[in-house]
Design an enzyme around this catalytic site. Structure first.
Site, PDB file in Angstrom:
ATOM      1  N   TRP A  49       1.381   8.067   7.539  1.00  0.00           N
ATOM      2  CA  TRP A  49       0.886   6.900   7.444  1.00  0.00           C
ATOM      3  C   TRP A  49       1.108   5.285   7.396  1.00  0.00           C
ATOM      4  CZ3 TRP A  49       3.658  10.545   4.615  1.00  0.00           C
ATOM      5  CH2 TRP A  49       3.030  11.897   4.617  1.00  0.00           C
ATOM      6  N   ASP A  50       1.974   5.511   8.630  1.00  0.00           N
ATOM      7  CA  ASP A  50       2.380   4.604   8.633  1.00  0.00           C
ATOM      8  C   ASP A  50       2.773   3.237   7.581  1.00  0.00           C
ATOM      9  OD1 ASP A  50       2.224   2.242  10.960  1.00  0.00           O
ATOM     10  OD2 ASP A  50       0.510   1.072  10.696  1.00  0.00           O
ATOM     11  N   TYR A  51       3.642   4.393   6.986  1.00  0.00           N
ATOM     12  CA  TYR A  51       4.719   4.169   6.510  1.00  0.00           C
ATOM     13  C   TYR A  51       5.999   2.951   6.894  1.00  0.00           C
ATOM     14  CZ  TYR A  51       1.639   4.526   1.844  1.00  0.00           C
ATOM     15  OH  TYR A  51       0.304   4.653   1.361  1.00  0.00           O
ATOM     16  N   ASP A  52       5.421   2.333   7.846  1.00  0.00           N
ATOM     17  CA  ASP A  52       7.285   2.167   8.694  1.00  0.00           C
ATOM     18  C   ASP A  52       7.596   1.136   7.678  1.00  0.00           C
ATOM     19  OD1 ASP A  52       4.558   1.229  11.196  1.00  0.00           O
ATOM     20  OD2 ASP A  52       5.612   0.273   9.166  1.00  0.00           O
ATOM     21  N   LYS A  81       6.592  -0.220   2.346  1.00  0.00           N
ATOM     22  CA  LYS A  81       5.331   0.215   2.412  1.00  0.00           C
ATOM     23  C   LYS A  81       4.582   0.930   1.098  1.00  0.00           C
ATOM     24  CE  LYS A  81       3.673  -1.136   7.017  1.00  0.00           C
ATOM     25  NZ  LYS A  81       3.075  -1.141   8.049  1.00  0.00           N
TER      26      LYS A  81
END
Length: 782
Positions: free
Chosen positions: A448-451, A476
Site C-alpha cells: 500500500w506504499d506504507y513506507d 502512514k
C-alpha cells in the site's frame, strides 16, 4: 408555453421542473446504489420528488408542499440515524433539501396568499437545527500539564542545530520567551524569497532550516544551499550545485541540511554544512563562506552513485537530511516508486564527516558489502530504501533507520526474505559498524506504499517497570508504535489482527495478519462505510456513495487486485514526513494526521505496456496512466477517492492535530486543523474560514513555555496552540500553505525569539500557489 407559464405561475413551474430534475437524478442514481447493495434512501426520495413535481405541475400546491415536508422530516430522521448530531456529515444531507423547502414560500408569496404550508416550517426548523450543529466545537478536551520549569536560554540552547532540533528528533525547544499569554503579539519579522519557483514545477519548498551561531541554513528543492542572517533574513551566501532535475520523480525536494563541527585546520572547514543532491552527490560546504571543503571526498564532493550499478536520472536521491552520529554522516535515499524491479539499492551508508571516506554500508540483501561493493559489483538492487530522516542515540551508539517497501510498491510476489524482514520497518544499526542490532516491522508484506515517512523520535517514558529509553515511530498506516530503543521490543502493546486477503491476484503472497499498536491511540480512522461518504450536496454525496460501493474494500490493508480497491489511510498517510513532536517535560506527544483515500487497480502487463506505449508519456508518475512496475505481471493505476467537485469523498475532518500522554498512551485531546479559507470545489478558494480540518504535510514544534506551532493544513495559515489543551491561541496568514516543519530560535543579535517556517505550497495536496517564501515571526522589539 408562455400561456402555460402564465396560467400555472412561473415560480411554481420552475420549482416543479427543479424537483423533477432532482427526482430523476435521485431515482437513477438511487437505483444504481441499491443495485450495489447501498442505501434505499435516494431511490425512495427520488420517487417522492417526482410525485411532488407532478403535484406542483397540476397546481396542487398544498398537497405538494405537505409531501415535501414529509420528505424533509424523513430526511432528517434518516440523517440522524446515519450520522447523529455530527455537523459536517449532516450538512450535505440537510442544507440543500431545506433550502429547496424554502422555495415553496416563493409561489405563495407571489400569489399574495395567506397560507403557509407546513413545508416552510419544516425547512426553517431544519435550518435552525443545522446552524446549531455547525457551531464550532470546543477547541479540545483539556489535559493536565506539569509545572513549567523556568529557563533563560543562552548559547546553543537558543539554537536549532539539527533537523528535529536534536539527534532524537523531538522538535522540542527549551525557549520560553514566547508564551501562551503573549503569543497574540507575534508579528511577521521578515520574509526571504529563495527565487526558486519555476513555471510548471511540481516541486514544493519543504525545507526545515537550521540555526547555528549567527547563521540560518536552508536548502531549496533544487538543492541550492543558502545562509541567512537569523535576525533580518538577509542572504549571506548561496551555493548552487547546478543539479539536473530530469528523471523519475515529478517532485524533487530537499528537507534540510546537516551542520557539523569537526577537528580540522581552519582551511579544512571546521564548521561545515553537508547536503545531498538530487543527482546523488554528498557535498560539504564551509559554513562561514559557502565554499566547497577541499578535504572532503573529491574537492568537497562524494559521488553516491559509486557501487550502485545503473542509476537512471532521478531514480535515486536523498530527500531528507542524514544523521550525524559518532563522527559519521549516515544516509539512505529515495528510490523511484513503481517503475521497475531493477532499481538502485536502498543501501544505508556512513561516511566520515571529516574526510568523506566510506566507513560502512548496510546492504539488506548482502551483508558482505559492509565495506562497500567490490569492484565490478554493486549493492543489492531494489532493496527497501529509506527516504525519511534517521535519528540517533549517541550514548547507545545506534542510528535508527525508517525504511520503505522495496520497489515496486504494489506487487510483492517476487520479494526476498530480506525485503520482507526490513521493508516498512525501523532498523537500529550500530553507528560505528553498520551492524543490525534490531529491527521492527510496522507493516507486513506492504502493498500500500506504507513506507515509513517520519523520522523516529526518541523519548524516555515511565512504565510499571520503571523508566525506559523509548522510540516513537509514526507511520502512514496511522499507527504510532512505542518501542524500547535498546532492543526494539514494544513498550506499548502491539497485537496482530487478521488482515483481508479477498481480491488479491494469484501471484501475490498476502500477509494473513498486520501489527496494531493497541497501547497507543490509533490515527488511522475507523474503517470507512457508505455512511462516511460525503459531498457538498446530496448529488455529489450520492455519486461518492455509488463510487464507494463500486470499490472492493474490506477495511484497513485491503489488498490491491484486478478490480478497483480502496487504500485508507491513503498512500500519503496517516502520518507523513512531518513526524511527531514531543514535550518531554510534560510528557506530551503532538501528532499531525490526515484522512483521505486512494483508489488502486492492478493492470495486467500487456495492457499496461500498451497504454504506456500509446501515451508516449515522459511523466513517470502520471496518475492518469498505469505506473509500469516493469518486471512484474502488473502495472498499477492510482487515483484519489474524490467527488466530481474534486473534493475528498469521505467526510471531514481531513486533518487533525492531537496530543497523547506518552507515559500512559492516553489521548489527551484531538481537534480538526485548517479551514475552508483557501479551499473549495474544483480547487477554488471559498474564502470562508469555517473550521473543517484540511489535509496537510509537515509537522509541529513544541516549546517549554507550552506552545505548539504548526502550518500543516492546506491553508495559507500558521498557527499556535496551547500544548496542554489544544486551544488555538494565535494565527497568521502566509503566502501559501506551509507543509514543512517549523523551527524556533534566539537571535544572537537581539536576544529575541523567532519562529520560522517555509511556506511553499504542495502540488500533491492541491495547496496552491507554490511559493518560495521563508517567513519569520517575532514579538515586537519593544
Amino acid at each position: 408555453m408562455q400561456n402555460l407559464i402564465t396560467t400555472r405561475g412561473w415560480a411554481t413551474t420552475a420549482l416543479s421542473v427543479l424537483l423533477a430534475v432532482l427526482g430523476l437524478v435521485f431515482v437513477a442514481g438511487g437505483a444504481r446504489l441499491v443495485g450495489l447493495g447501498g442505501s434505499w434512501y435516494y431511490l425512495l426520495s427520488g420517487v417522492g420528488l417526482l410525485v411532488a413535481a407532478a403535484l406542483l405541475w397540476k397546481r396542487r400546491y398544498v398537497a405538494a408542499a405537505l409531501l415535501y415536508a414529509a420528505g424533509l422530516l424523513a430526511t432528517l430522521l434518516w440523517a440522524l440515524v446515519e450520522v447523529g448530531l455530527n455537523a459536517w456529515p449532516l450538512a450535505p444531507r440537510l442544507i440543500l433539501p431545506a433550502m429547496i423547502g424554502l422555495l415553496f414560500l416563493l409561489p405563495t408569496a407571489l400569489r399574495r396568499s395567506a397560507s403557509r404550508p407546513p413545508a416552510l416550517a419544516a425547512a426553517l426548523c431544519l435550518l435552525v437545527l443545522l446552524c446549531a450543529a455547525l457551531k464550532p466545537a470546543p477547541d479540545a478536551l483539556p489535559a493536565t500539564a506539569s509545572s513549567i520549569i523556568e529557563f533563560t536560554p543562552s548559547g546553543a540552547l537558543g539554537e536549532w542545530p539539527a533537523y528535529g532540533r536534536d539527534q532524537a528528533g523531538t522538535r522540542f525547544s527549551p525557549l520560553t520567551q514566547i508564551t501562551p499569554e503573549n503569543v497574540s503579539w507575534l508579528k511577521p519579522a521578515w520574509t526571504y524569497r529563495t527565487g526558486v519557483v519555476q513555471p510548471g514545477t511540481k516541486s514544493p519548498l519543504e525545507t526545515t532550516p537550521l540555526m547555528v551561531g549567527d547563521r540560518l541554513f536552508l536548502c531549496t528543492q533544487t538543492n541550492i544551499v543558502i545562509a541567512l542572517d537569523p535576525e533580518t533574513g538577509e542572504e549571506l551566501w548561496r551555493f548552487d550545485p547546478q543539479v539536473d532535475a530530469t528523471g523519475a520523480s515529478s517532485v524533487t525536494t530537499c528537507r534540510g541540511v546537516v551542520h557539523a563541527h569537526v577537528e580540522a585546520p581552519p582551511a579544512q572547514c571546521p564548521k561545515r554544512i553537508l547536503t545531498v543532491t538530487f543527482d546523488a552527490r554528498l557535498i560539504a560546504l564551509n559554513a562561514d563562506t559557502g565554499q566547497l571543503c577541499p578535504g572532503f571526498g573529491q574537492n568537497g564532493v562524494v559521488d553516491l552513485k559509486e557501487g550502485m550499478g545503473e542509476v537512471l536520472p532521478g531514480f535515486y536521491y536523498a530527500s531528507s537530511p542524514p544523521a550525524l552520529v559518532r563522527g559519521n554522516i549516515v544516509l539512505g535515499g529515495w528510490v523511484a516508486d513503481n517503475q521497475n524491479v531493477d532499481v538502485p539499492s536502498g543501501v544505508i551508508r556512513a561516511f566520515d564527516v571529516v574526510s568523506g571516506k566510506l566507513n560502512w554500508a548496510w546492504d539488506a540483501g548482502n551483508p558482505d558489502n559492509r565495506h562497500g561493493a567490490p569492484v565490478g559489483h554493486y549493492y543489492t538492487r531494489g532493496t527497501p530504501n529509506s527516504w525519511a530522516a534517521p535519528s540517533a542515540d549517541e550514548a547507545l551508539g545506534l542510528v535508527y533507520i525508517p525504511t520503505g517497501n522495496p520497489s515496486p510498491d504494489h506487487f510483492g510476489g517476487q520479494r526476498t526474505p530480506a525485503d520482507e524482514q526490513y521493508g516498512s520497518a525501523v532498523v537500529a544499526l550500530d553507528a560505528l559498524t553498520g551492524e543490525v542490532r534490531w529491527s521492527f516491522r510496522t507493516a507486513y508484506h506492504d502493498l500500500w506504499d506504507y513506507d515509513i515517512a517520519s523520522q523516529p523520535t526518541l523519548v524516555d517514558v515511565d512504565t510499571a517497570k520503571g523508566r525506559v529509553q523509548a522510540l516513537l515511530q509514526a507511520t502512514k498506516r496511522g499507527e504510532l508504535f512505542l518501542l524500547d530503543r535498546r532492543n526494539g521490543q514494544p513498550v506499548a502493546d502491539v497485537v496482530e489482527k487478521p488482515a483481508p486477503t479477498r481480491g488479491a491476484v494469484p501471484e501475490e503472497r498476502m500477509a494473513p495478519v498486520q501489527p496494531y499498536s493497541v497501547g497507543m491511540p490509533s490515527f488511522a480512522g475507523d474503517p470507512l462505510t457508505e455512511r462516511d461518504m460525503w459531498g457538498a450536496t446530496p448529488l455529489d454525496q450520492l455519486w461518492c456513495r455509488i463510487r464507494f460501493r463500486q470499490l472492493r474494500y474490506d477495511g484497513h490493508a485491503t489488498p490491491p487486485g484486478l478490480d478497483e480497491s480502496l487504500i485508507y489511510p491513503s498512500i500519503g498517510g496517516g502520518m507523513n514526513y512531518g513526524g511527531v513532536a514531543v514535550d518531554p517535560e510534560r510528557g506530551i506527544v503532538i501528532v499531525n494526521s490526515m484522512y483521505y483515500g486512494t483508489v488502486i487497480q492492478l493492470i495486467p502487463r500487456e495492457d499496461t505496456d500498451r497504454a504506456l506505449a500509446a501515451a508516449g508519456s515522459g511523466d513517470f508518475h502520471g496518475f492518469d496512466l498505469p505506473l509500469p512496475q516493469t518486471g512484474t505481471p502488473y502495472g498499477a493505476k492510482l487515483s484519489g477517492l474524490m467527488s466530481p467537485l474534486n473534493t475528498p469523498c469521505n467526510a471531514p475532518p481531513y486533518g487533525k492535530l492531537s496530543a497523547v500522554d506518552v507515559h500512559s498512551g492516553k489521548l489527551l485531546w484531538s481537534r480538526p486543523i485548517g479551514t475552508l479559507q483557501d479551499s473549495g470545489p474544483f480547487g477554488l478558494s471559498l474564502g470562508v474560514p469555517i473550521p473543517m480540518g484540511m489535509p496537510g504535510f509537515g509537522g509541529s514544534v513544541v516549546t517549554r513555555s507550552g506552545l505548539t506551532f504548526t502550518g500543516f493544513a492546506r491553508e495559507h495559515a500558521f498557527r499556535a496552540f496551547e500544548t496542554a489543551t489544544g486551544k488555538e491561541v494565535w494565527r497568521a496568514r502566509l503566502p501559501t500553505g506551509a507543509h514543512a516543519n517549523p523551527i524556533t530560535y534566539i537571535s544572537p543579535k537581539s536576544g529575541r525569539q523567532f519562529v520560522v517556517v517555509a511556506a511553499g505550497g504542495h502540488t500533491n495536496l492541491q495547496s496552491y500557489p507554490l511559493s518560495d517564501a521563508i517567513v519569520a515571526f517575532a514579538l515586537p522589539e519593544d
